[in-house]
Design an enzyme around this catalytic site. Structure first.
Site, PDB file in Angstrom:
ATOM      1  N   CYS A 163       3.310   8.450   1.472  1.00  0.00           N
ATOM      2  CA  CYS A 163       3.581   7.494   2.533  1.00  0.00           C
ATOM      3  C   CYS A 163       3.855   6.150   1.855  1.00  0.00           C
ATOM      4  O   CYS A 163       2.978   5.606   1.180  1.00  0.00           O
ATOM      5  CB  CYS A 163       2.363   7.429   3.456  1.00  0.00           C
ATOM      6  SG  CYS A 163       2.540   6.227   4.771  1.00  0.00           S
ATOM      7  N   CYS A 178      -1.950  -1.851  15.280  1.00  0.00           N
ATOM      8  CA  CYS A 178      -1.652  -1.603  13.868  1.00  0.00           C
ATOM      9  C   CYS A 178      -2.246  -2.703  12.988  1.00  0.00           C
ATOM     10  O   CYS A 178      -2.058  -3.894  13.244  1.00  0.00           O
ATOM     11  CB  CYS A 178      -0.144  -1.534  13.672  1.00  0.00           C
ATOM     12  SG  CYS A 178       0.359  -1.350  11.957  1.00  0.00           S
ATOM     13  N   CYS A 180      -2.349   2.639   7.993  1.00  0.00           N
ATOM     14  CA  CYS A 180      -1.437   1.570   7.631  1.00  0.00           C
ATOM     15  C   CYS A 180      -2.095   0.185   7.640  1.00  0.00           C
ATOM     16  O   CYS A 180      -2.629  -0.242   8.654  1.00  0.00           O
ATOM     17  CB  CYS A 180      -0.318   1.633   8.672  1.00  0.00           C
ATOM     18  SG  CYS A 180       0.919   0.402   8.528  1.00  0.00           S
ATOM     19  N   CYS A 189       2.777  -4.918  16.587  1.00  0.00           N
ATOM     20  CA  CYS A 189       2.197  -3.834  17.391  1.00  0.00           C
ATOM     21  C   CYS A 189       0.681  -4.035  17.411  1.00  0.00           C
ATOM     22  O   CYS A 189       0.061  -4.226  16.360  1.00  0.00           O
ATOM     23  CB  CYS A 189       2.562  -2.479  16.796  1.00  0.00           C
ATOM     24  SG  CYS A 189       4.350  -2.211  16.667  1.00  0.00           S
ATOM     25  N   GLU A 238       0.825  -1.211   0.000  1.00  0.00           N
ATOM     26  CA  GLU A 238       0.000   0.000   0.000  1.00  0.00           C
ATOM     27  C   GLU A 238       0.855   1.256   0.000  1.00  0.00           C
ATOM     28  O   GLU A 238       1.931   1.270   0.570  1.00  0.00           O
ATOM     29  CB  GLU A 238      -0.830   0.079   1.284  1.00  0.00           C
ATOM     30  CG  GLU A 238      -1.798  -1.044   1.463  1.00  0.00           C
ATOM     31  CD  GLU A 238      -2.477  -0.947   2.820  1.00  0.00           C
ATOM     32  OE1 GLU A 238      -3.433  -1.684   3.021  1.00  0.00           O
ATOM     33  OE2 GLU A 238      -2.046  -0.146   3.655  1.00  0.00           O
ATOM     34  N   CYS A 243       4.233  -7.077   7.891  1.00  0.00           N
ATOM     35  CA  CYS A 243       5.259  -6.657   8.850  1.00  0.00           C
ATOM     36  C   CYS A 243       5.462  -7.783   9.852  1.00  0.00           C
ATOM     37  O   CYS A 243       4.496  -8.383  10.316  1.00  0.00           O
ATOM     38  CB  CYS A 243       4.807  -5.387   9.573  1.00  0.00           C
ATOM     39  SG  CYS A 243       6.052  -4.710  10.703  1.00  0.00           S
TER      40      CYS A 243
HETATM   41  N1  SAH Z   1       7.234   0.307  11.308  1.00  0.00           N
HETATM   42  C1  SAH Z   1       7.437   1.733  11.249  1.00  0.00           C
HETATM   43  C2  SAH Z   1       6.744   2.407  10.091  1.00  0.00           C
HETATM   44  C3  SAH Z   1       5.334   2.015   9.757  1.00  0.00           C
HETATM   45  S1  SAH Z   1       4.013   2.510  10.827  1.00  0.00           S
HETATM   46  C4  SAH Z   1       7.005   2.365  12.538  1.00  0.00           C
HETATM   47  O1  SAH Z   1       6.362   1.702  13.349  1.00  0.00           O
HETATM   48  O2  SAH Z   1       7.332   3.508  12.776  1.00  0.00           O
HETATM   49  C5  SAH Z   1       3.952   4.268  10.729  1.00  0.00           C
HETATM   50  C6  SAH Z   1       3.248   4.919  11.914  1.00  0.00           C
HETATM   51  O3  SAH Z   1       1.828   4.685  11.868  1.00  0.00           O
HETATM   52  C7  SAH Z   1       3.715   4.353  13.249  1.00  0.00           C
HETATM   53  O4  SAH Z   1       3.962   5.412  14.156  1.00  0.00           O
HETATM   54  C8  SAH Z   1       2.525   3.526  13.693  1.00  0.00           C
HETATM   55  O5  SAH Z   1       2.512   3.383  15.069  1.00  0.00           O
HETATM   56  C9  SAH Z   1       1.376   4.348  13.161  1.00  0.00           C
HETATM   57  N2  SAH Z   1       0.091   3.634  13.087  1.00  0.00           N
HETATM   58  C10 SAH Z   1      -0.117   2.322  12.875  1.00  0.00           C
HETATM   59  N3  SAH Z   1      -1.438   2.048  12.872  1.00  0.00           N
HETATM   60  C11 SAH Z   1      -2.074   3.217  13.067  1.00  0.00           C
HETATM   61  C12 SAH Z   1      -3.454   3.603  13.150  1.00  0.00           C
HETATM   62  N4  SAH Z   1      -4.412   2.704  13.013  1.00  0.00           N
HETATM   63  N5  SAH Z   1      -3.746   4.904  13.362  1.00  0.00           N
HETATM   64  C13 SAH Z   1      -2.763   5.829  13.478  1.00  0.00           C
HETATM   65  N6  SAH Z   1      -1.456   5.534  13.394  1.00  0.00           N
HETATM   66  C14 SAH Z   1      -1.098   4.254  13.197  1.00  0.00           C
END
Ligand code: SAH
Length: 346
Positions: free
Chosen positions: A97, A111, A338, A108, A83, A104
């Site tokens: 982005c 996410c 994401c 987390c 994406e 991944c």
């Molecule tokens: N793995 C890297 C980059 C990808 S995620 C990282 O974690 O930084 C990019 C950002 O989006 C991260 O800060 C993540 O915590 C955030 N993120 C993931 N899911 C989200 C959601 N549903 N709403 C808002 N931010 C989110």
């Protein structure tokens, strides 16, 4: 396009070394196929069209939000979902982005990508093809080039001007390909200073980024100052504990003299209390870090904090001398968080 395959194909055909650069220059400026590359011999254009697919990614789905955000879902040649998102802001900024991996391996809990099965690292070409997709889109939606643009040989239409690696995947686990792609982004209109790599706190990657010659920004997904809570929502915290991660960020700042952006996604009743803001302010040196509070894009398991809770949290940080902003929410109506588009179509 697969740049390694392009180079091999041109070399096998006995073409001079500058051909690959010519092809890339066209692609980077938003050409929509080999046919448009008028300074290449016509026969060569046909040969390339038959042997080197113009993109390593096939568009599978695309959603356009009312605010101009566009979210695209691609498939790689081996069928992996990828994406990428284009965000257009009122000040004219056009930010991409990009994803570094399909899925991944980290988990987390908030996410959507973390809940997917991990596919694989993307190649540098698969990363660049995400950017080129939007380069072409902006070229055509912005209309034809003016005659002075054509005369100057400058890119037609608009280019994207910022990139954040905040799509699917952990960029620091695929840093060779991410940096290889970053080397070519200026050709697409995105300077290194306007490129940011976001990480969960993968320390070897932070240290390597501090050593590169490219002035790329570092962003850290922090999300909880308390180690127990952070480990609960970001299991990677067990491997790279926050205190060590912050020390790595401080080394990065010393090497690069650039502020590290902290991302903090606001989860109602989880990490948004007053004392949690105080604790965050206590561990962050305002000379090194700036905080970006992220309204949560709901993907199921958590509720996002409301605007008032976010603003109160921000005020607590600022009272303690930390710079803090609240990220504008874009593309709410198209599930732009994401992993959301890939999850929906899986
Ligand atoms: N793995 C890297 C980059 C990808 S995620 C990282 O974690 O930084 C990019 C950002 O989006 C991260 O800060 C993540 O915590 C955030 N993120 C993931 N899911 C989200 C959601 N549903 N709403 C808002 N931010 C989110």
């Amino acid at each position: 396009m697969d740049l390694a395959l392009l180079q091999r194909t041109l070399a096998d055909a006995g073409q001079p070394a500058f051909r690959a650069r010519q092809v890339w220059a066209w692609a980077a400026r938003g050409a929509d196929g080999y046919a448009a590359m008028t300074d290449l011999p016509a026969g060569l254009r046909d040969d390339l069209a038959a042997t080197v697919p113009f993109s390593t990614l096939a568009l599978a789905d695309e959603a356009h939000a009312k605010d101009g955000t566009v979210k695209s879902l691609f498939h790689t040649a081996d069928g992996r979902p990828v994406e990428a998102v284009l965000m257009r802001y009122r000040d004219g900024r056009r930010s991409l982005c990009l994803s570094s991996q399909s899925g991944c391996p980290l988990t987390c809990t908030f996410c959507a990508t973390g809940a997917m099965k991990f596919g694989r690292n993307l190649t540098a070409s698969e990363i660049l093809d995400q950017a080129l997709h939007f380069r072409r889109m902006l070229r055509t939606t912005a209309g034809r080039p003016t005659s002075s643009e054509r005369d100057a040989g400058s890119p037609a239409g608009d280019s994207p001007d910022h990139v954040v690696f905040m799509g699917m995947g952990e960029p620091m686990m695929n840093l060779d390909s991410v940096l290889e792609a970053c080397r070519r982004l200026p050709g697409v209109g995105i300077t290194h200073r306007r490129t940011a790599i976001s990480t969960v706190g993968w320390i070897p990657g932070i240290d390597r980024l501090a050593q590169t010659d490219m002035p790329i920004r570092l962003a850290l997904s922090l999300h909880a100052a308390d180690p127990a809570l952070r480990s609960e929502i970001m299991p990677v915290n067990e491997r790279y504990p926050l205190a060590d991660v912050l020390a790595a960020c401080t080394r990065f700042h010393a090497a690069k003299r650039r502020l590290v952006f902290v991302e903090y996604v606001m989860l109602a009743g989880v990490n948004d209390r007053y004392e949690q803001a105080v604790a965050l302010a206590e561990i962050l040196d305002p000379k090194v870090f700036k905080v970006n509070l992220i309204p949560y894009n709901p993907t199921g398991s958590f509720d996002g904090s409301g605007p008032e809770a976010i603003d109160t949290f921000r005020a607590v940080l600022e009272e303690r001398g930390l710079r803090a902003t609240v990220r504008l929410t874009r593309g709410r109506d198209i599930a732009a968080a994401c992993g959301q588009l890939a999850a929906a179509s899986a």
